[in-house]
Design an enzyme around this catalytic site. Sequence first.
Site, PDB file in Angstrom:
ATOM      1  N   ARG A  56      19.814  47.506  12.219  1.00  0.00           N
ATOM      2  CA  ARG A  56      19.496  47.696  10.801  1.00  0.00           C
ATOM      3  C   ARG A  56      20.701  47.346   9.922  1.00  0.00           C
ATOM      4  O   ARG A  56      20.558  46.802   8.833  1.00  0.00           O
ATOM      5  CB  ARG A  56      19.060  49.142  10.548  1.00  0.00           C
ATOM      6  CG  ARG A  56      17.730  49.449  11.223  1.00  0.00           C
ATOM      7  CD  ARG A  56      17.231  50.823  10.876  1.00  0.00           C
ATOM      8  NE  ARG A  56      16.985  50.954   9.456  1.00  0.00           N
ATOM      9  CZ  ARG A  56      16.970  52.120   8.805  1.00  0.00           C
ATOM     10  NH1 ARG A  56      17.185  53.244   9.462  1.00  0.00           N
ATOM     11  NH2 ARG A  56      16.726  52.163   7.523  1.00  0.00           N
ATOM     12  N   ASP A  91      20.535  51.464   2.853  1.00  0.00           N
ATOM     13  CA  ASP A  91      21.123  50.162   2.502  1.00  0.00           C
ATOM     14  C   ASP A  91      21.965  50.313   1.236  1.00  0.00           C
ATOM     15  O   ASP A  91      21.959  51.373   0.606  1.00  0.00           O
ATOM     16  CB  ASP A  91      20.023  49.097   2.320  1.00  0.00           C
ATOM     17  CG  ASP A  91      19.099  49.400   1.131  1.00  0.00           C
ATOM     18  OD1 ASP A  91      19.616  49.550   0.004  1.00  0.00           O
ATOM     19  OD2 ASP A  91      17.873  49.488   1.329  1.00  0.00           O
ATOM     20  N   HIS A 106      20.355  60.314   2.028  1.00  0.00           N
ATOM     21  CA  HIS A 106      20.180  60.162   3.482  1.00  0.00           C
ATOM     22  C   HIS A 106      21.333  59.383   4.122  1.00  0.00           C
ATOM     23  O   HIS A 106      21.179  58.861   5.227  1.00  0.00           O
ATOM     24  CB  HIS A 106      18.837  59.489   3.793  1.00  0.00           C
ATOM     25  CG  HIS A 106      17.648  60.374   3.528  1.00  0.00           C
ATOM     26  ND1 HIS A 106      16.348  59.929   3.472  1.00  0.00           N
ATOM     27  CD2 HIS A 106      17.574  61.715   3.296  1.00  0.00           C
ATOM     28  CE1 HIS A 106      15.526  60.949   3.221  1.00  0.00           C
ATOM     29  NE2 HIS A 106      16.246  62.036   3.094  1.00  0.00           N
ATOM     30  N   THR A 173       8.459  55.122  -2.755  1.00  0.00           N
ATOM     31  CA  THR A 173       8.572  56.153  -1.718  1.00  0.00           C
ATOM     32  C   THR A 173       7.209  56.791  -1.491  1.00  0.00           C
ATOM     33  O   THR A 173       6.473  57.051  -2.446  1.00  0.00           O
ATOM     34  CB  THR A 173       9.650  57.207  -2.067  1.00  0.00           C
ATOM     35  OG1 THR A 173       9.640  58.229  -1.054  1.00  0.00           O
ATOM     36  CG2 THR A 173       9.457  57.836  -3.442  1.00  0.00           C
ATOM     37  N   LEU A 199       3.608  50.606  -4.713  1.00  0.00           N
ATOM     38  CA  LEU A 199       2.648  49.558  -4.379  1.00  0.00           C
ATOM     39  C   LEU A 199       1.218  50.082  -4.412  1.00  0.00           C
ATOM     40  O   LEU A 199       0.281  49.351  -4.758  1.00  0.00           O
ATOM     41  CB  LEU A 199       2.968  49.026  -2.977  1.00  0.00           C
ATOM     42  CG  LEU A 199       2.257  47.770  -2.512  1.00  0.00           C
ATOM     43  CD1 LEU A 199       2.547  46.607  -3.444  1.00  0.00           C
ATOM     44  CD2 LEU A 199       2.700  47.413  -1.098  1.00  0.00           C
ATOM     45  N   GLU A 200       1.061  51.342  -4.033  1.00  0.00           N
ATOM     46  CA  GLU A 200      -0.272  51.962  -4.028  1.00  0.00           C
ATOM     47  C   GLU A 200      -0.089  53.437  -4.379  1.00  0.00           C
ATOM     48  O   GLU A 200       1.012  53.966  -4.206  1.00  0.00           O
ATOM     49  CB  GLU A 200      -0.901  51.823  -2.636  1.00  0.00           C
ATOM     50  CG  GLU A 200      -0.013  52.426  -1.579  1.00  0.00           C
ATOM     51  CD  GLU A 200      -0.325  51.980  -0.166  1.00  0.00           C
ATOM     52  OE1 GLU A 200      -1.113  51.055   0.007  1.00  0.00           O
ATOM     53  OE2 GLU A 200       0.241  52.584   0.751  1.00  0.00           O
ATOM     54  N   ALA A 216       7.328  46.418  -6.617  1.00  0.00           N
ATOM     55  CA  ALA A 216       8.505  46.915  -7.347  1.00  0.00           C
ATOM     56  C   ALA A 216       9.180  45.822  -8.175  1.00  0.00           C
ATOM     57  O   ALA A 216       9.656  46.095  -9.283  1.00  0.00           O
ATOM     58  CB  ALA A 216       9.510  47.513  -6.365  1.00  0.00           C
TER      59      ALA A 216
HETATM   60  P1  OAD Z   1       8.025  54.991   3.439  1.00  0.00           P
HETATM   61  O1  OAD Z   1       7.955  53.851   4.393  1.00  0.00           O
HETATM   62  O2  OAD Z   1       7.487  56.298   3.884  1.00  0.00           O
HETATM   63  O3  OAD Z   1       7.244  54.605   2.097  1.00  0.00           O
HETATM   64  C1  OAD Z   1       7.480  53.406   1.433  1.00  0.00           C
HETATM   65  C2  OAD Z   1       6.563  53.335   0.226  1.00  0.00           C
HETATM   66  O4  OAD Z   1       6.872  52.141  -0.471  1.00  0.00           O
HETATM   67  C3  OAD Z   1       5.076  53.293   0.567  1.00  0.00           C
HETATM   68  O5  OAD Z   1       4.368  54.244  -0.234  1.00  0.00           O
HETATM   69  C4  OAD Z   1       4.656  51.863   0.208  1.00  0.00           C
HETATM   70  O6  OAD Z   1       3.331  51.789  -0.326  1.00  0.00           O
HETATM   71  C5  OAD Z   1       5.667  51.500  -0.849  1.00  0.00           C
HETATM   72  N1  OAD Z   1       5.953  50.058  -0.947  1.00  0.00           N
HETATM   73  C6  OAD Z   1       5.965  49.136   0.040  1.00  0.00           C
HETATM   74  N2  OAD Z   1       6.287  47.922  -0.443  1.00  0.00           N
HETATM   75  C7  OAD Z   1       6.490  48.081  -1.768  1.00  0.00           C
HETATM   76  C8  OAD Z   1       6.823  47.184  -2.834  1.00  0.00           C
HETATM   77  N3  OAD Z   1       7.039  45.890  -2.629  1.00  0.00           N
HETATM   78  N4  OAD Z   1       6.933  47.697  -4.087  1.00  0.00           N
HETATM   79  C9  OAD Z   1       6.707  49.022  -4.315  1.00  0.00           C
HETATM   80  N5  OAD Z   1       6.390  49.902  -3.356  1.00  0.00           N
HETATM   81  C10 OAD Z   1       6.276  49.449  -2.095  1.00  0.00           C
HETATM   82  O7  OAD Z   1       9.547  55.090   2.960  1.00  0.00           O
HETATM   83  P2  OAD Z   1      10.300  56.298   2.220  1.00  0.00           P
HETATM   84  O8  OAD Z   1       9.368  57.049   1.349  1.00  0.00           O
HETATM   85  O9  OAD Z   1      11.540  55.748   1.655  1.00  0.00           O
HETATM   86  O10 OAD Z   1      14.368  59.113   6.290  1.00  0.00           O
HETATM   87  O11 OAD Z   1      10.683  57.204   3.458  1.00  0.00           O
HETATM   88  C11 OAD Z   1      11.415  58.385   3.242  1.00  0.00           C
HETATM   89  C12 OAD Z   1      12.290  58.687   4.420  1.00  0.00           C
HETATM   90  O12 OAD Z   1      11.506  58.672   5.618  1.00  0.00           O
HETATM   91  C13 OAD Z   1      13.372  57.657   4.702  1.00  0.00           C
HETATM   92  O13 OAD Z   1      14.521  57.825   3.915  1.00  0.00           O
HETATM   93  C14 OAD Z   1      13.657  57.879   6.156  1.00  0.00           C
HETATM   94  C15 OAD Z   1      12.249  57.969   6.650  1.00  0.00           C
HETATM   95  O14 OAD Z   1      12.034  58.650   7.815  1.00  0.00           O
HETATM   96  C16 OAD Z   1      15.153  59.338   7.366  1.00  0.00           C
HETATM   97  O15 OAD Z   1      15.313  58.521   8.253  1.00  0.00           O
HETATM   98  C17 OAD Z   1      15.807  60.682   7.351  1.00  0.00           C
END
Ligand code: OAD
Length: 232
Positions: A56, A91, A106, A173, A199-200, A216
């Site tokens: 990563r 990142d 995180h 998120t 996105l949704e 986004a």
């Molecule tokens: P997720 O993968 O759970 O969610 C990502 C969100 O971004 C989803 O709701 C997608 O619909 C949305 N998405 C995808 N592509 C997009 C785009 N182009 N524009 C806008 N939205 C988009 O990721 P996080 O919510 O960041 O923690 O996950 C939270 C935590 O869970 C992370 O920090 C990590 C993970 O486990 C740890 O590792 C402790």
Amino acid sequence: MEKIVILTGAGISAESGLSTFRDEGGLWAQHRIEDVATPEGFARDPDLVQDFYNARRVQAAQVQPNAAHQALARLQSEWPSEVVIVTQNVDSLHEAGGAENVIHMHGRLDGALCAACGHRWAAPPEMAVGEPCPACAEPTARPDVVWFGEMPYHMEEIYSHLSSASVFAAIGTSGQVYPAAAFVHEAQAAGAHTIEINLEPTMGTSGFDDRLVGKATETVPQWVNRLLQQKD
Ligand code: OAD
């Protein structure tokens, strides 16, 4: 003037080419959380965990910030009051896009942490198992990222910002991981206007006052333009 607090997640970096966690084909579809993102997983198989974060880290070093990261940096520089960016992302694309004082709740891929003495230093591109800590020489170097079961960083500072926010935005998120998923309620309790930009719609969508649905790179610049126009 109004203070803005922004929470970002993996969705803001998706269009830069970094995988999200819970979308189809996301990181948690390819790896078990228990194996690569818990202290127990690291104790069981440190090589596997270092390999996961090494891959990563290499990938994150190859990608560029996108229009959403850049729009938030612009908001920070042009908004007359404080704009606080709290990210769950490990990142550094907010910083690469020009943002300042980003709170990494995180942790960061480019950081290393000694599990024995708590010393922090810049991670090499590839971390090896058993690497000695530069401060205490124990072979206990790990990525400076927060795993499940560990306390996220800077929580006191984040809650203090939420308690004085006038606007709160959650961007990219899924709202499935706490405590970040509850920030919207903290901000609402403080009287902030809340918006979800994703996105949704997510499971937590109904808890927000407002929403913007779409990519986004399109929605975030739109939202920032709207805010900056209102200011004038
Ligand atoms: P997720 O993968 O759970 O969610 C990502 C969100 O971004 C989803 O709701 C997608 O619909 C949305 N998405 C995808 N592509 C997009 C785009 N182009 N524009 C806008 N939205 C988009 O990721 P996080 O919510 O960041 O923690 O996950 C939270 C935590 O869970 C992370 O920090 C990590 C993970 O486990 C740890 O590792 C402790």
